[in-house]
Design a protein around this motif. Structure first.
Motif, PDB file in Angstrom:
ATOM      1  N   ASP A 126     -10.000   1.873   1.737  1.00  0.00           N
ATOM      2  CA  ASP A 126     -10.317   3.310   1.361  1.00  0.00           C
ATOM      3  C   ASP A 126     -10.069   3.671   0.207  1.00  0.00           C
ATOM      4  N   GLN A 127     -10.935   4.272  -0.849  1.00  0.00           N
ATOM      5  CA  GLN A 127     -10.629   4.612  -2.104  1.00  0.00           C
ATOM      6  C   GLN A 127      -9.430   5.465  -2.171  1.00  0.00           C
ATOM      7  N   ASP A 128      -8.928   6.299  -1.341  1.00  0.00           N
ATOM      8  CA  ASP A 128      -8.096   7.140  -1.430  1.00  0.00           C
ATOM      9  C   ASP A 128      -6.591   6.607  -0.821  1.00  0.00           C
ATOM     10  N   PRO A 129      -5.675   6.267  -1.784  1.00  0.00           N
ATOM     11  CA  PRO A 129      -4.401   5.604  -1.272  1.00  0.00           C
ATOM     12  C   PRO A 129      -3.836   6.282  -0.088  1.00  0.00           C
ATOM     13  N   LEU A 130      -3.678   7.636  -0.013  1.00  0.00           N
ATOM     14  CA  LEU A 130      -3.010   8.140   1.169  1.00  0.00           C
ATOM     15  C   LEU A 130      -3.737   7.855   2.366  1.00  0.00           C
ATOM     16  N   THR A 131      -5.002   7.931   2.393  1.00  0.00           N
ATOM     17  CA  THR A 131      -5.866   7.708   3.517  1.00  0.00           C
ATOM     18  C   THR A 131      -5.868   6.322   3.991  1.00  0.00           C
ATOM     19  N   ALA A 132      -5.827   5.292   2.950  1.00  0.00           N
ATOM     20  CA  ALA A 132      -5.569   3.870   3.230  1.00  0.00           C
ATOM     21  C   ALA A 132      -4.187   3.644   3.957  1.00  0.00           C
ATOM     22  N   ALA A 133      -3.330   4.305   3.411  1.00  0.00           N
ATOM     23  CA  ALA A 133      -1.816   4.129   3.989  1.00  0.00           C
ATOM     24  C   ALA A 133      -1.750   4.779   5.554  1.00  0.00           C
ATOM     25  N   VAL A 134      -2.381   5.730   5.757  1.00  0.00           N
ATOM     26  CA  VAL A 134      -2.565   6.526   7.131  1.00  0.00           C
ATOM     27  C   VAL A 134      -3.376   5.397   8.107  1.00  0.00           C
ATOM     28  N   ALA A 135      -4.499   4.781   7.600  1.00  0.00           N
ATOM     29  CA  ALA A 135      -5.096   3.886   8.464  1.00  0.00           C
ATOM     30  C   ALA A 135      -4.313   2.560   8.459  1.00  0.00           C
ATOM     31  N   ASP A 136      -3.740   2.299   7.847  1.00  0.00           N
ATOM     32  CA  ASP A 136      -2.728   0.949   7.782  1.00  0.00           C
ATOM     33  C   ASP A 136      -1.588   1.090   8.743  1.00  0.00           C
ATOM     34  N   ALA A 137      -1.204   2.460   8.945  1.00  0.00           N
ATOM     35  CA  ALA A 137      -0.019   2.767   9.898  1.00  0.00           C
ATOM     36  C   ALA A 137      -0.722   2.893  11.359  1.00  0.00           C
ATOM     37  N   ASN A 138      -1.928   3.244  11.323  1.00  0.00           N
ATOM     38  CA  ASN A 138      -2.485   3.332  12.579  1.00  0.00           C
ATOM     39  C   ASN A 138      -2.955   2.263  13.069  1.00  0.00           C
ATOM     40  N   LEU A 139      -2.851   1.013  12.439  1.00  0.00           N
ATOM     41  CA  LEU A 139      -3.394  -0.288  12.726  1.00  0.00           C
ATOM     42  C   LEU A 139      -2.008  -0.980  12.879  1.00  0.00           C
ATOM     43  N   ARG A 140      -0.908  -0.354  13.043  1.00  0.00           N
ATOM     44  CA  ARG A 140       0.325  -1.362  13.468  1.00  0.00           C
ATOM     45  C   ARG A 140       0.254  -2.011  14.779  1.00  0.00           C
ATOM     46  N   PRO A 141      -0.479  -1.597  15.735  1.00  0.00           N
ATOM     47  CA  PRO A 141      -0.451  -2.307  17.194  1.00  0.00           C
ATOM     48  C   PRO A 141      -1.210  -3.783  16.941  1.00  0.00           C
ATOM     49  N   TRP A 142      -2.011  -4.000  15.878  1.00  0.00           N
ATOM     50  CA  TRP A 142      -2.803  -5.053  15.616  1.00  0.00           C
ATOM     51  C   TRP A 142      -2.199  -5.805  14.418  1.00  0.00           C
ATOM     52  N   PRO A 143      -1.274  -6.417  14.256  1.00  0.00           N
ATOM     53  CA  PRO A 143      -0.633  -7.027  12.944  1.00  0.00           C
ATOM     54  C   PRO A 143      -1.959  -7.802  12.123  1.00  0.00           C
ATOM     55  N   ASP A 144      -2.799  -8.328  12.636  1.00  0.00           N
ATOM     56  CA  ASP A 144      -3.918  -9.050  11.863  1.00  0.00           C
ATOM     57  C   ASP A 144      -4.804  -8.132  11.017  1.00  0.00           C
ATOM     58  N   SER A 145      -5.012  -6.822  11.530  1.00  0.00           N
ATOM     59  CA  SER A 145      -5.765  -5.947  10.948  1.00  0.00           C
ATOM     60  C   SER A 145      -5.012  -5.167  10.049  1.00  0.00           C
ATOM     61  N   ARG A 146      -5.727  -4.700   8.630  1.00  0.00           N
ATOM     62  CA  ARG A 146      -4.829  -4.139   7.806  1.00  0.00           C
ATOM     63  C   ARG A 146      -5.726  -3.341   7.081  1.00  0.00           C
ATOM     64  N   ALA A 147      -5.337  -2.186   6.230  1.00  0.00           N
ATOM     65  CA  ALA A 147      -5.843  -1.307   5.464  1.00  0.00           C
ATOM     66  C   ALA A 147      -5.220  -1.290   4.027  1.00  0.00           C
ATOM     67  N   ARG A 148      -5.967  -1.200   3.067  1.00  0.00           N
ATOM     68  CA  ARG A 148      -5.611  -0.957   1.575  1.00  0.00           C
ATOM     69  C   ARG A 148      -6.360  -0.071   0.927  1.00  0.00           C
ATOM     70  N   PRO A 149      -5.837   0.494  -0.244  1.00  0.00           N
ATOM     71  CA  PRO A 149      -6.581   1.222  -1.226  1.00  0.00           C
ATOM     72  C   PRO A 149      -7.318   0.253  -1.981  1.00  0.00           C
ATOM     73  N   GLY A 150      -8.746   0.802  -2.212  1.00  0.00           N
ATOM     74  CA  GLY A 150      -9.748   0.096  -3.118  1.00  0.00           C
ATOM     75  C   GLY A 150     -11.397   0.437  -2.708  1.00  0.00           C
ATOM     76  N   GLN A 151     -12.014  -0.199  -3.420  1.00  0.00           N
ATOM     77  CA  GLN A 151     -13.362   0.549  -3.552  1.00  0.00           C
ATOM     78  C   GLN A 151     -14.193  -0.345  -2.897  1.00  0.00           C
ATOM     79  N   ALA A 152     -15.386   0.086  -2.256  1.00  0.00           N
ATOM     80  CA  ALA A 152     -16.262  -1.189  -1.566  1.00  0.00           C
ATOM     81  C   ALA A 152     -16.764  -1.969  -2.691  1.00  0.00           C
ATOM     82  N   GLU A 153     -17.060  -1.544  -3.795  1.00  0.00           N
ATOM     83  CA  GLU A 153     -17.877  -2.286  -4.788  1.00  0.00           C
ATOM     84  C   GLU A 153     -17.221  -3.489  -5.395  1.00  0.00           C
TER      85      GLU A 153
END
Length: 413
Positions: A126-153
């Motif tokens: 997600d391009q918004d670092p705060l939103t990416a951090a929230v997504a990464d926290a929500n993915l804690r039950p699945w350690p292989d799945s992660r979220a990070r800040p960045g752009q699709a391009e």
């Protein structure tokens, strides 16, 4: 809230603090805040926890019991895919036996969570670092799945996505960063050249990775999705939420389709194979049958009202309005059936007299294809919302064969 606050809330101390909070009650927020500070929690952590407590309560409408274990931002919650729809998205990727999905524009992670729960590893961006951090926290039950800040391009996709069993899910930003409306919400954009990533990049990714899906606005024109794709409009409890476009192995039936979801009922799917290509329409008000079908708006948006005329042997009261008249009584999961009690040209004086003669003192007003101010009409009719001592009636203000009309109807339970 910033990224460090998200990390604090996701820490063992933050998790324990959130878990200890009583059911949310606006009246007790200030005393609770004072109590938590007295326990030694920092003011910033307490403020963030109470904000999350309030957002979690709001999120229950979208996420049910899962809301109690998630973190949110106000905009992220508003824009997040509700859990039932996210599960429908994820089922396509799981059925295609994909191992990994790049979730580009992952938001707070609702789709990523649904995918992960089906055994798919998600790389969220997600391009918004705060939103990416929230997504990464929500993915804690699945350690292989992660979220990070960045752009699709800037995401590097595999050279051989079929062999690596990789797919892509895009949810382009359809709001203008930093610009808010009168309610404080970020402003929506509606043109394809204003979304981020651009529609051209979506098409490029679908060419590079056959298993690609994208979430678009319900207003997406029918001629935008390329040939061979499936464009599916989805509604929940009568509200159209999105149009998702699917490519390659994620396509179930090429063309337009609708997914109708209702709380406590199985989802219903409608596609072009079920629909008459050019559904008939009424020629006069006098041709109205005894039954009126109010077609779900996802079906209307998908241009599949012909599925209702085909199933009922009926005709549209007016093309494009999503109302079908028929002589047949059919139970359809994607249309609500009414019994027509009366049909007349739309005239306020005549309608007022009709209601008065029948001692009707309460009125429910439904509209399709006519712009009328409800409160002004009620004043003209001298009738309120509650029935009081009289009877209650339901009227549909619409056009029938080009004529403004009033249909008095009775709903089937």
């Amino acid at each position: 809230m910033d990224v460090s606050t998200v990390r604090a809330l996701a820490s063992p101390e933050g998790h324990e603090l959130l878990s200890s909070l009583p059911p949310y009650d606006e009246a007790t927020v200030l005393p609770l805040q004072a109590e938590l500070r007295a326990r030694g929690h920092s003011p910033d952590l307490v403020a963030a926890a109470l904000t999350q407590h309030r957002l979690r309560r709001r999120a229950e409408a979208k996420f049910g019991e899962f809301a109690s274990g998630m973190l949110f931002t106000p905009d992220g919650l508003e824009q997040a895919t509700r859990i039932e729809v996210a599960a429908a998205h994820a089922s396509r990727y799981a059925a295609a036996s994909l191992a990994t999905v790049h979730d580009l524009g992952c938001g707070i992670g609702s789709d990523a969570m649904a995918l992960s729960s089906l055994g798919v590893t998600v790389h969220g961006v997600d391009q918004d670092p705060l939103t990416a951090a929230v997504a990464d926290a929500n993915l804690r039950p699945w350690p292989d799945s992660r979220a990070r800040p960045g752009q699709a391009e800037h995401v590097e996709l595999p050279a051989d996505p079929l062999r690596s069993r990789v797919g892509v899910w895009l949810d382009p930003a359809r709001r203008t960063p930093g610009r808010t409306d009168a309610t404080g919400r970020t402003r929506r954009v509606f043109r394809l050249d204003q979304i981020s990533p651009r529609w051209e990049l979506v098409l490029d990714m679908a060419t590079a990775v056959p298993a690609t899906g994208v979430k678009m606005a319900p207003s997406l024109p029918h001629d935008v999705p390329p040939l061979g794709t499936e464009a599916q409009w989805t509604s929940y409890d009568g509200t159209v939420l999105e149009c998702a476009v699917w490519w390659g192995p994620l396509v179930r039936t090429a063309g337009r389709s609708a997914l109708v979801m209702r709380r406590g009922a199985p989802a219903a799917r409608v596609d072009q194979d079920q629909s008459e290509e050019s559904p008939p329409s009424l020629r006069t008000l006098g041709g109205l049958g005894p039954y009126l079908y109010e077609v779900d708006r996802a079906v209307v948006q998908a241009g599949l009202v012909g599925a209702v005329t085909a199933a009922t042997g009926g005709a549209e009261v007016e093309p494009g309005l999503g109302l079908v008249s028929s002589d047949q009584a059919e139970d359809l999961p994607f249309a609500r059936r009414y019994r027509v009690l009366e049909a007349m040209p739309y005239d306020v004086k005549a309608l007022r007299a009709w209601l008065r003669e029948r001692s009707i003192t309460g009125l429910t007003i439904k509209k399709r294809g006519i712009r009328v101010d409800d409160d002004q009409l009620r004043r003209q009719l001298k009738i309120g919302r509650g029935a009081g001592r009289g009877d209650q009636a339901v009227i549909v203000l619409t056009r029938v064969a080009g004529e403004q009309s009033v249909l008095v109807v009775e709903a089937f339970s």
